[in-house]
Design an enzyme around this catalytic site. Structure first.
Site, PDB file in Angstrom:
ATOM      1  N   LYS A  77     -17.760  36.117  43.654  1.00  0.00           N
ATOM      2  CA  LYS A  77     -17.598  34.826  42.968  1.00  0.00           C
ATOM      3  C   LYS A  77     -16.130  34.620  42.566  1.00  0.00           C
ATOM      4  O   LYS A  77     -15.570  33.551  42.762  1.00  0.00           O
ATOM      5  CB  LYS A  77     -18.505  34.766  41.725  1.00  0.00           C
ATOM      6  CG  LYS A  77     -19.980  34.607  42.083  1.00  0.00           C
ATOM      7  CD  LYS A  77     -20.912  34.787  40.895  1.00  0.00           C
ATOM      8  CE  LYS A  77     -22.371  34.792  41.348  1.00  0.00           C
ATOM      9  NZ  LYS A  77     -23.323  35.091  40.269  1.00  0.00           N
ATOM     10  N   GLN A  93     -23.468  37.228  34.149  1.00  0.00           N
ATOM     11  CA  GLN A  93     -24.174  37.847  35.276  1.00  0.00           C
ATOM     12  C   GLN A  93     -25.433  38.569  34.793  1.00  0.00           C
ATOM     13  O   GLN A  93     -25.385  39.370  33.867  1.00  0.00           O
ATOM     14  CB  GLN A  93     -23.221  38.827  36.002  1.00  0.00           C
ATOM     15  CG  GLN A  93     -23.798  39.442  37.253  1.00  0.00           C
ATOM     16  CD  GLN A  93     -24.039  38.425  38.374  1.00  0.00           C
ATOM     17  OE1 GLN A  93     -23.236  37.537  38.619  1.00  0.00           O
ATOM     18  NE2 GLN A  93     -25.169  38.553  39.042  1.00  0.00           N
ATOM     19  N   ASP A 140     -24.259  27.834  35.752  1.00  0.00           N
ATOM     20  CA  ASP A 140     -25.431  28.396  36.453  1.00  0.00           C
ATOM     21  C   ASP A 140     -26.633  27.459  36.333  1.00  0.00           C
ATOM     22  O   ASP A 140     -27.612  27.601  37.069  1.00  0.00           O
ATOM     23  CB  ASP A 140     -25.817  29.760  35.849  1.00  0.00           C
ATOM     24  CG  ASP A 140     -25.257  30.931  36.653  1.00  0.00           C
ATOM     25  OD1 ASP A 140     -24.963  30.736  37.850  1.00  0.00           O
ATOM     26  OD2 ASP A 140     -25.143  32.035  36.089  1.00  0.00           O
TER      27      ASP A 140
END
Ligand code: NDP
Length: 292
Positions: A52, A96, A119
């Site tokens: 990412k 994460q 997200d």
């Protein structure tokens, strides 16, 4: 049969974002800035976060990797989240998952400012998405919608069967495909582990979205001729003949189903590669929305 090439499409999206960032720079604007919070040293998480961050660099975003000790307390992590919420140099950030067992994931996700929740996991974003308001859409369903739209897969008036009702894939894609707009206007049936006679449903479907996590579950006898097939599943299946000791399998018996389908996503190389591109897209949107 047409293959929905997620690798190619995600590269195209990255190029579009890169061009947009260059234009922002040329106008003297600050470029989007994404941060990723990684707690502990889980190998898979490190790999995901690493790619990412590299993708951010590729498109010209600023990126910050925040690594925290495995034994960080929930309170200390919440304080970190508060600091990220308050940091005006940051457009969006991700935490994460999975987090260590002693930390309540839900508590952490709820603490993220929805305006920075790229997200798209915060209930505020889910609610906004369901109400067709501007929202950060979780990367996987967002990526599927992009594939359907860019490959002009017919969805309007079509019957779509989504297998799986998770909060990050099955449920949001079923909502998105039933909404008005590109890749939408489908008549959607949501199936799950309690569904009776699944094959009778999938055989009626013009589009099947498989998001359950059971390798090669959808076989050719379960689909009608000419159906479009989206395979979200990713499972590591042990394979001694492979140098890594495993192969990645989707939820679709690809070889046999491909022969009957009009469109199909391969695994790997279909939905998977789209997710990072859509995270970047959400970060760009965060920059634009927060500016407005
Ligand atoms: P979950 O385990 O959260 O959800 C699985 C869903 O499948 C559940 O709704 C479950 O039903 C349903 N299900 C399980 N068994 C059956 C069955 N026999 N028949 C019908 N439905 C069934 O998974 P996720 O949604 O998180 O992920 C699904 C798959 O997609 C996994 O392989 C995952 O690795 C992959 N994935 C891939 C991504 C990508 O980038 N390509 C991103 C995210 C996930 P019930 O609700 O009743 O339990």
């Amino acid at each position: 049969m047409k293959i929905l090439d997620g690798k190619k499409t995600s590269n195209q999206i990255k190029e579009e974002i890169k061009a947009e960032v260059s234009a922002m720079k040329a106008r003297g604007e600050r470029v989007p800035h994404l941060a990723a919070v990684l707690v502990g040293n889980d190998g898979a998480s490190l790999t995901y976060v690493g790619s990412k961050v590299r993708s951010c660099e590729y498109v010209g975003f600023d990126s910050t990797l925040i690594r925290l000790e495995e034994d960080i307390t929930e309170q200390a992590l919440l304080e970190k989240i508060e600091a990220l919420n308050a940091d005006s140099s940051l457009d969006g950030y991700i935490v994460q998952l999975p987090l260590p067992k002693h930390i309540d994931e839900e508590k952490i996700l709820l603490a993220i400012d929805p305006k920075k929740d790229v997200d798209g996991f915060h209930p505020a974003n889910f609610g906004r998405m369901a109400l067709e308001l501007d929202a950060f859409i979780p990367a996987t369903p967002f990526g599927i919608m992009q594939l359907l739209e860019r490959y002009e897969v017919p969805t309007s008036g079509k019957h779509c069967v989504v297998v799986g009702r998770s909060h990050i894939v099955g449920r949001p894609i079923s909502i998105l495909m039933s909404q008005k707009g590109p890749a939408g206007n489908a008549t959607v049936t949501v199936a799950h582990s309690r569904t009776e006679n699944l094959a009778a449903l999938t055989r009626q479907a013009d589009i099947v979205v498989m998001a359950l996590g059971i390798p090669e579950y959808l076989t050719a006898d379960m689909v009608k001729e000419g159906a479009a097939i989206i395979d979200v599943g990713i499972t590591r299946v042990p394979d001694e003949n492979h140098p890594k000791g495993y192969v990645i399998k989707g939820d679709v018996a690809y070889e046999e189903v491909a022969q009957k389908s009009s469109f199909i996503t391969p695994v790997p190389g279909g939905v998977g590669p789209m997710t990072i591109a859509m995270l970047l897209k959400n970060t760009l949107l965060a920059r634009q929305w927060n500016q407005a």
